[in-house]
Design a protein around this motif. Structure first.
Motif, PDB file in Angstrom:
ATOM      1  N   VAL A   4     114.463  -6.566  21.334  1.00  0.00           N
ATOM      2  CA  VAL A   4     113.251  -6.845  20.573  1.00  0.00           C
ATOM      3  C   VAL A   4     112.062  -6.424  21.440  1.00  0.00           C
ATOM      4  N   LYS A   5     111.265  -5.521  20.919  1.00  0.00           N
ATOM      5  CA  LYS A   5     110.121  -4.957  21.644  1.00  0.00           C
ATOM      6  C   LYS A   5     108.836  -5.404  20.949  1.00  0.00           C
ATOM      7  N   VAL A   6     107.971  -6.108  21.695  1.00  0.00           N
ATOM      8  CA  VAL A   6     106.761  -6.681  21.096  1.00  0.00           C
ATOM      9  C   VAL A   6     105.540  -6.253  21.921  1.00  0.00           C
ATOM     10  N   PRO A   7     104.483  -5.757  21.257  1.00  0.00           N
ATOM     11  CA  PRO A   7     103.316  -5.278  21.994  1.00  0.00           C
ATOM     12  C   PRO A   7     102.375  -6.395  22.450  1.00  0.00           C
ATOM     13  N   ALA A   8     101.621  -6.100  23.498  1.00  0.00           N
ATOM     14  CA  ALA A   8     100.527  -6.972  23.927  1.00  0.00           C
ATOM     15  C   ALA A   8      99.443  -6.967  22.858  1.00  0.00           C
ATOM     16  N   THR A   9      98.637  -8.004  22.868  1.00  0.00           N
ATOM     17  CA  THR A   9      97.535  -8.090  21.906  1.00  0.00           C
ATOM     18  C   THR A   9      96.289  -8.657  22.581  1.00  0.00           C
ATOM     19  N   GLU A 279      92.204  -5.782  38.344  1.00  0.00           N
ATOM     20  CA  GLU A 279      92.928  -4.535  38.078  1.00  0.00           C
ATOM     21  C   GLU A 279      92.446  -3.967  36.750  1.00  0.00           C
ATOM     22  N   THR A 280      92.228  -2.655  36.690  1.00  0.00           N
ATOM     23  CA  THR A 280      91.835  -2.030  35.426  1.00  0.00           C
ATOM     24  C   THR A 280      93.010  -1.267  34.836  1.00  0.00           C
ATOM     25  N   LEU A 281      93.070  -1.259  33.519  1.00  0.00           N
ATOM     26  CA  LEU A 281      94.178  -0.620  32.815  1.00  0.00           C
ATOM     27  C   LEU A 281      93.658  -0.061  31.500  1.00  0.00           C
ATOM     28  N   ASN A 282      93.940   1.209  31.235  1.00  0.00           N
ATOM     29  CA  ASN A 282      93.580   1.799  29.947  1.00  0.00           C
ATOM     30  C   ASN A 282      94.724   1.599  28.957  1.00  0.00           C
ATOM     31  N   LEU A 283      94.389   1.118  27.779  1.00  0.00           N
ATOM     32  CA  LEU A 283      95.419   0.829  26.780  1.00  0.00           C
ATOM     33  C   LEU A 283      95.120   1.532  25.461  1.00  0.00           C
ATOM     34  N   GLU A 284      96.165   2.115  24.879  1.00  0.00           N
ATOM     35  CA  GLU A 284      96.065   2.715  23.548  1.00  0.00           C
ATOM     36  C   GLU A 284      96.548   1.708  22.510  1.00  0.00           C
ATOM     37  N   ILE A 285      96.053   1.851  21.305  1.00  0.00           N
ATOM     38  CA  ILE A 285      96.450   0.941  20.233  1.00  0.00           C
ATOM     39  C   ILE A 285      97.878   1.239  19.780  1.00  0.00           C
ATOM     40  N   ASP A 286      98.679   0.196  19.640  1.00  0.00           N
ATOM     41  CA  ASP A 286     100.027   0.314  19.084  1.00  0.00           C
ATOM     42  C   ASP A 286      99.924   0.069  17.576  1.00  0.00           C
ATOM     43  N   GLN A 287     100.371   1.017  16.778  1.00  0.00           N
ATOM     44  CA  GLN A 287     100.263   0.905  15.327  1.00  0.00           C
ATOM     45  C   GLN A 287     101.543   0.376  14.664  1.00  0.00           C
ATOM     46  N   SER A 288     102.611   0.213  15.442  1.00  0.00           N
ATOM     47  CA  SER A 288     103.902  -0.142  14.845  1.00  0.00           C
ATOM     48  C   SER A 288     104.207  -1.626  14.866  1.00  0.00           C
ATOM     49  N   GLY A 289     103.756  -2.330  15.890  1.00  0.00           N
ATOM     50  CA  GLY A 289     104.083  -3.738  15.996  1.00  0.00           C
ATOM     51  C   GLY A 289     105.511  -3.951  16.460  1.00  0.00           C
ATOM     52  N   LEU A 290     106.026  -5.145  16.211  1.00  0.00           N
ATOM     53  CA  LEU A 290     107.365  -5.517  16.676  1.00  0.00           C
ATOM     54  C   LEU A 290     108.436  -4.566  16.158  1.00  0.00           C
ATOM     55  N   GLU A 291     109.352  -4.201  17.072  1.00  0.00           N
ATOM     56  CA  GLU A 291     110.479  -3.359  16.706  1.00  0.00           C
ATOM     57  C   GLU A 291     111.779  -3.965  17.231  1.00  0.00           C
ATOM     58  N   ILE A 292     112.849  -3.817  16.469  1.00  0.00           N
ATOM     59  CA  ILE A 292     114.174  -4.215  16.913  1.00  0.00           C
ATOM     60  C   ILE A 292     115.023  -2.959  17.057  1.00  0.00           C
TER      61      ILE A 292
END
Length: 295
Positions: A4-9, A279-292
């Motif tokens: 189960v893969k879940v993105p940060a928000t 710490e700085t971090l560049n993040l791109e938007i995840d459009q898919s959300g949770l995936e199994i």
């Protein structure tokens, strides 16, 4: 066995307390296996490797809801999201637990039912909604049901995350919020939430900068975060589009124009001069959300 893969928000997004959130391409991954008996939790801090683990407890609540008696469970954690950092780590655990138990039970729950149940456990919808659905979302709760819409952000905007070497429990950050606010503060936020959504969709950069201001939660939480005032004051004097507390903190989010590299360099130099470590971090938007993912 499956993952189960879940993105940060990032929740709240300035004036959008408990309503706005956005998912990013930074993930917590949980490998789930059924075993004969018992519980095995691998890859996480020892203090979380027990039956009180948020992923496992969310699984148990889901099994109970679905009237299923589970076999043994082995969970393997592969996590990149800071704990208690304002990037939705608890939401990933809750959603992963529900989604994992639901998969073991034959995918009985719909996406909407998973969302409603996750919100019931989490207590608010601004993290779990984008984590499940992906993208930027606005959500409200009516009689236990989450209603949401995805917001198509202009592709001219990027996100720079400032992460301190500090953990801040959501409970502690919520404890400083007032139970009542003046009407003028509520009106202030209503206007800016409306402006922020429209400005992000239209690419109205000046509108974004104005709309990130807030009077409902950030003024009360800023005292819990070392260097918060110094950082936000510095950002306001740059070309940045906006700055806001990510979730309940302590992470700070900065929105920039996609072609703006100079502000990020100036920000990094400024952070080096502070007493705390950032710490700085560049993040791109995840459009898919949770995936199994079946393994």
């Amino acid at each position: 066995m499956f993952e189960v893969k879940v993105p940060a928000t990032s929740a709240n997004m300035g004036p959008g307390l408990d309503t706005l959130g956005v998912a990013f391409k930074l993930y917590n991954r949980f490998i789930v296996e059924e075993i004969e008996t018992g519980l095995e939790i691998l890859g996480c801090d020892e203090k979380y490797a027990n039956s009180n683990n948020l992923v496992y407890s969310s699984m148990l609540k889901t099994f109970e809801k679905l009237e299923k008696v589970p076999k043994g469970i082995r969970l393997t954690f592969k996590t990149d999201i800071p704990v208690s950092g304002g990037l939705g780590s608890s939401a990933t655990c809750i959603l992963a637990g529900i989604a994992a138990a639901n998969r073991i039970c034959g995918d009985v729950l719909t996406k909407q039912e998973i969302l409603n149940f996750a919100c019931e456990i989490e207590g608010h919808s601004d993290n779990v909604t984008p984590a499940l659905a992906g993208g930027m979302t606005v959500s409200i709760i009516t009689k236990g049901v989450i209603h949401y819409n995805k917001i198509p952000i202009s592709d001219g905007i990027k996100f720079c995350v400032l992460i301190p070497k500090l953990q801040l429990a959501t409970e502690d950050s919520r404890a400083v919020l007032p139970q009542r606010v003046p009407l003028k503060d509520a009106v202030f936020n209503v206007g800016r939430v409306s402006m922020l959504i429209v400005a992000l969709v239209n690419g109205d950069y000046e509108g974004v900068k104005l709309a990130c201001k807030d009077k409902l939660h950030q003024p009360y939480r800023m005292g819990l975060i070392e260097n918060y005032s110094e950082i936000t004051s510095f950002v306001h004097d740059t070309k940045a589009l906006g700055v806001f507390l990510s979730g309940a903190g302590p992470t700070i989010m900065v929105m920039l124009k996609k072609d703006d590299n100079s502000t990020e360099k100036k920000l990094n130099e400024f952070l080096k001069g502070l007493s705390g470590y950032w710490e700085t971090l560049n993040l791109e938007i995840d459009q898919s959300g949770l995936e199994i993912i079946d393994l």
